[in-house]
Design an enzyme around this catalytic site. Structure first.
Site, PDB file in Angstrom:
ATOM      1  N   ILE A 249      28.379  35.339  45.665  1.00  0.00           N
ATOM      2  CA  ILE A 249      29.177  36.539  45.724  1.00  0.00           C
ATOM      3  C   ILE A 249      30.542  36.300  45.070  1.00  0.00           C
ATOM      4  O   ILE A 249      31.005  35.165  44.998  1.00  0.00           O
ATOM      5  CB  ILE A 249      29.411  36.971  47.214  1.00  0.00           C
TER       6      ILE A 249
ATOM      7  N   LYS B 119      36.834  32.195  32.352  1.00  0.00           N
ATOM      8  CA  LYS B 119      37.643  33.254  32.960  1.00  0.00           C
ATOM      9  C   LYS B 119      37.194  34.581  32.338  1.00  0.00           C
ATOM     10  O   LYS B 119      36.854  34.638  31.151  1.00  0.00           O
ATOM     11  CB  LYS B 119      39.135  32.994  32.680  1.00  0.00           C
TER      12      LYS B 119
ATOM     13  N   GLY C 106      33.506  27.141  42.894  1.00  0.00           N
ATOM     14  CA  GLY C 106      34.719  27.842  42.484  1.00  0.00           C
ATOM     15  C   GLY C 106      35.986  27.189  42.984  1.00  0.00           C
ATOM     16  O   GLY C 106      36.522  26.259  42.377  1.00  0.00           O
TER      17      GLY C 106
ATOM     18  N   THR D 149      34.691  37.412  45.509  1.00  0.00           N
ATOM     19  CA  THR D 149      35.542  37.227  46.693  1.00  0.00           C
ATOM     20  C   THR D 149      35.450  38.404  47.675  1.00  0.00           C
ATOM     21  O   THR D 149      35.162  39.535  47.292  1.00  0.00           O
ATOM     22  CB  THR D 149      37.010  37.075  46.255  1.00  0.00           C
TER      23      THR D 149
ATOM     24  N   ILE E 257      44.756  37.685  40.835  1.00  0.00           N
ATOM     25  CA  ILE E 257      45.193  37.344  39.476  1.00  0.00           C
ATOM     26  C   ILE E 257      45.231  38.601  38.593  1.00  0.00           C
ATOM     27  O   ILE E 257      46.113  38.740  37.744  1.00  0.00           O
ATOM     28  CB  ILE E 257      44.246  36.289  38.848  1.00  0.00           C
ATOM     29  N   GLY E 258      44.288  39.491  38.810  1.00  0.00           N
ATOM     30  CA  GLY E 258      44.273  40.716  38.005  1.00  0.00           C
ATOM     31  C   GLY E 258      43.656  40.519  36.633  1.00  0.00           C
ATOM     32  O   GLY E 258      44.013  41.215  35.681  1.00  0.00           O
ATOM     33  N   LEU E 259      42.740  39.576  36.573  1.00  0.00           N
ATOM     34  CA  LEU E 259      41.931  39.369  35.358  1.00  0.00           C
ATOM     35  C   LEU E 259      42.772  39.014  34.123  1.00  0.00           C
ATOM     36  O   LEU E 259      42.470  39.431  33.008  1.00  0.00           O
ATOM     37  CB  LEU E 259      41.032  40.589  35.089  1.00  0.00           C
TER      38      LEU E 259
ATOM     39  N   ASN F 136      32.035  35.097  30.948  1.00  0.00           N
ATOM     40  CA  ASN F 136      32.249  36.148  31.938  1.00  0.00           C
ATOM     41  C   ASN F 136      33.074  37.249  31.260  1.00  0.00           C
ATOM     42  O   ASN F 136      34.008  36.958  30.525  1.00  0.00           O
ATOM     43  CB  ASN F 136      32.993  35.553  33.145  1.00  0.00           C
TER      44      ASN F 136
ATOM     45  N   CYS G 271      35.466  42.492  40.643  1.00  0.00           N
ATOM     46  CA  CYS G 271      36.838  42.027  40.896  1.00  0.00           C
ATOM     47  C   CYS G 271      37.540  43.004  41.835  1.00  0.00           C
ATOM     48  O   CYS G 271      37.609  44.199  41.543  1.00  0.00           O
ATOM     49  CB  CYS G 271      37.613  41.904  39.582  1.00  0.00           C
TER      50      CYS G 271
HETATM   51  C1  SIN Z   1      41.119  38.117  39.290  1.00  0.00           C
HETATM   52  O1  SIN Z   1      41.371  37.814  38.117  1.00  0.00           O
HETATM   53  O2  SIN Z   1      41.840  38.914  39.924  1.00  0.00           O
HETATM   54  C2  SIN Z   1      39.922  37.535  39.989  1.00  0.00           C
HETATM   55  C3  SIN Z   1      38.672  37.820  39.284  1.00  0.00           C
HETATM   56  C4  SIN Z   1      37.580  38.367  40.131  1.00  0.00           C
HETATM   57  O3  SIN Z   1      37.695  38.401  41.371  1.00  0.00           O
HETATM   58  O4  SIN Z   1      36.566  38.784  39.591  1.00  0.00           O
END
Ligand code: SIN
Length: 304
Positions: free
Chosen positions: A191, A45, A265, A193, A71-73, A99, A130
């Site tokens: 790629i 993650k 994924g 998302t 999710i917002g990392l 990552n 992201c």
């Molecule tokens: C997320 O944590 O929002 C997704 C991560 C990503 O799309 O890189």
């Protein structure tokens, strides 16, 4: 046994099947479901300097043939990764791709420096794609000139292979692939998302609190294969393909289109052992088709 080994810069993977960032935790969560050493690698993650809580819920919803996430990392932060997660991962024999992302160029560089020094981290994957955060995501991957500068700055402090994960939310991905290569990046992953949205018509509310999120899963595979094909024709560095891989044929599509390796994924949520299964199926396929070395499959697309 067919030769399934592939190289990502100086890193040799025993096979080209990698578990994708954001769908595989920090690796050990999946250790009961597969042999971490039997897959090519896994990507953690996304890690930041400080822990992050992520976006408000709901932040995941299912869509036809896929899912949307915002999710917002969320992540434990680099210190907890090193102290709490990495010791067990090291013992598992897994190849680890860390990552990472920052909110500033300095944070990207600092994280790369930290991760590069960690025993048990084999490669770095820089997230500039992201779609779910105000700072530290796609804003760093939306201008090729800036991406080249960022890549070059990070590469200066990073001896391990540096993979840069690109966004599909651009008009043309090719200049971004070139920017990574020009900046000294060792590989591209493509790629991330596609921006998407889903509405609950009963409540007339968005299914994701932040309204827009990132679409993944089989729904995006044709877009991903096309972009991997375009990247692979643009650069000489390896391209790692991802986007909707759910079967051996899906993985083969990416390899034939030019991917040196693939990441799985969304399907890890459906079948936690899928990466090992696909690695085994790839070996059986090569034996059956008398493909002695996977290298002969990579980029073998026939267009005339
Ligand atoms: C997320 O944590 O929002 C997704 C991560 C990503 O799309 O890189």
């Amino acid at each position: 046994m067919a030769i399934l080994k592939v190289r990502i810069g100086s890193l040799e993977l025993s096979n080209p099947v990698i578990a994708a960032s954001g769908t595989f935790g920090y690796g050990m969560e999946f250790a009961e479901r597969l042999d971490l050493a039997a897959i090519g690698a896994f990507s953690t993650k996304g890690l930041s300097l400080k822990p992050r809580g992520g976006n408000p819920m709901p932040r995941i919803c299912e869509t036809p043939c896929g899912m949307i996430n915002s999710i917002g990392l969320e992540n434990v932060g680099v210190d907890a990764f090193e102290m709490d997660k990495l010791p067990a991962i090291r013992k598992s024999g897994a190849k680890v791709i860390a990552n990472f992302f920052g909110e500033t160029e300095e944070e990207y560089t600092e994280l790369a420096r930290r991760l590069d020094a960690m025993d048990g981290v084999h490669a770095l994957e820089m997230n500039v794609s992201c779609p779910n955060v105000e700072k530290g995501g796609i804003e760093f991957g939306s201008d090729p000139a800036f991406l080249e500068k960022l890549t070059a700055g990070v590469k200066k402090v990073c001896g391990k292979p540096l993979i840069v994960k690109l966004s599909p939310n651009v008009a043309d991905i090719k200049p971004f692939a070139k920017a990574v290569e020009n900046g000294g990046g060792d590989a591209i992953s493509a790629i991330n998302t596609l921006k998407g949205m889903s509405v609950d018509v009963k409540t007339r509310r968005p299914r994701i609190k932040r309204v827009i999120g990132g679409l993944s899963g089989p729904a995006i595979k044709p877009v991903a294969v096309r972009m991997v094909y375009e990247c692979a024709r643009t650069v000489k560095i390896p391209v790692i393909g991802l986007g909707g891989i759910a079967s051996l044929d899906d993985a083969l599509e990416f390899l034939i289109a030019g991917a040196t390796a693939v990441q799985v994924g969304t399907m890890n949520f459906v079948e936690p052992g899928i990466c090992q299964r696909l690695a085994e199926e790839l070996n059986a396929y090569c034996e059956k088709e008398k493909i002695a070395d996977i290298a002969s499959l990579i980029g073998s697309l026939i267009t005339e």
